[in-house]
Scaffold this active site. Sequence first.
Site, mmCIF file in Angstrom:
data_model
loop_
_atom_site.group_PDB
_atom_site.id
_atom_site.type_symbol
_atom_site.label_atom_id
_atom_site.label_comp_id
_atom_site.label_asym_id
_atom_site.label_seq_id
_atom_site.Cartn_x
_atom_site.Cartn_y
_atom_site.Cartn_z
ATOM 1 N N LYS A 36 -0.454 4.918 4.496
ATOM 2 C CA LYS A 36 -1.361 3.998 5.211
ATOM 3 C C LYS A 36 -0.850 3.773 6.633
ATOM 4 C CE LYS A 36 -3.879 -0.353 4.824
ATOM 5 N NZ LYS A 36 -5.151 0.262 5.194
ATOM 6 N N HIS B 247 0.835 -1.201 0.000
ATOM 7 C CA HIS B 247 0.000 0.000 0.000
ATOM 8 C C HIS B 247 0.873 1.255 0.000
ATOM 9 C CE1 HIS B 247 -3.385 -2.628 1.209
ATOM 10 N NE2 HIS B 247 -4.134 -1.668 0.701
#
Length: 250
Positions: free
Chosen positions: A145, A141
């Site tokens: 995040k 990600h």
Amino acid sequence: MTRILLSGCGRMGKLVADEAANFENLKTVYGVDSFLPDGLPFPVVADFESVDVPFDVIVDYSNPANFDSLLHFALAQKKPLVLCTTGLNEEMRQKVFAAAKEIPIFYSANMSLGIYVLTAVAKAASKMLGPGFDIEVQEAHHRNKVDAPSGTALQIAEALLQERDDLNTIVTDRYSSRQKRGNDEIGVSSLRGGSIPGQHTVTFAGPDEVIELTHTAYSPRVFATGALRAAAFLKDQAPGIYDMSHLLGL
Ligand SMILES: NC(=O)c1ccc[n+]([C@@H]2O[C@H](COP(=O)([O-])OP(=O)(O)OC[C@H]3O[C@@H](n4cnc5c(N)ncnc54)[C@H](O)[C@@H]3O)[C@@H](O)[C@H]2O)c1
């Protein structure tokens, strides 16, 4: 017209409001965000107590810190909740299931159709391959995040765990244990960097052969669209917990 109250007007909340324009029967009417972001085409207030407009469904893309006041508000208002925030702890998850006895809650760590299909295919593969193949879930990600592993990776691992009796534990940290891999575990590992919207790979590693199943989100818009479809679906449902399988009528 389904009127949406947006809980969290950050990166995902803004995309939800933006994508709602593509749905004839959905409209974002109000936002709640403690940081009061500017430039949105609807009023945003700092807390739920200040919400003073009628609405039909709450869509939440905020932060676990917001969880208790969100759930309290949804229950007090008796309104459906599309809960997309990830990183909820076990106590919070139990509260979600308890609240679902009173209101409809769509709860999924991943609002894309593709992840639902990946999980279903991985469950079938796991059954066919059996104990001879080790299962690892890897996720990647964007650098902003906060939670790791991703809620989606854990959701996939938990679904696979439930599928077979010989699998008992999810391992997210190999560094501190320094042990050989157990037969009954599913490993979950994370990568963070750049602007990757989200990638999840389930690896089945057997003797002399490996199978990899990968889902890649090329834009976070896929999660915004999924949340909007869930909102339209949830408006008319009875109290309970819902996920993508209910939305697809499976
Ligand atoms: N289920 C899914 O498919 C899916 C997809 C993408 C992101 N997510 C999750 O959604 C959440 C939001 O992601 P994002 O990228 O929009 O994050 P973000 O940080 O850009 O936005 C979160 C917003 O919530 C607000 N907020 C934070 N704490 C708050 C509080 N206590 N009270 C009120 N508002 C608060 C922040 O001000 C911010 O505007 C994360 O948990 C992320 O992991 C889920």
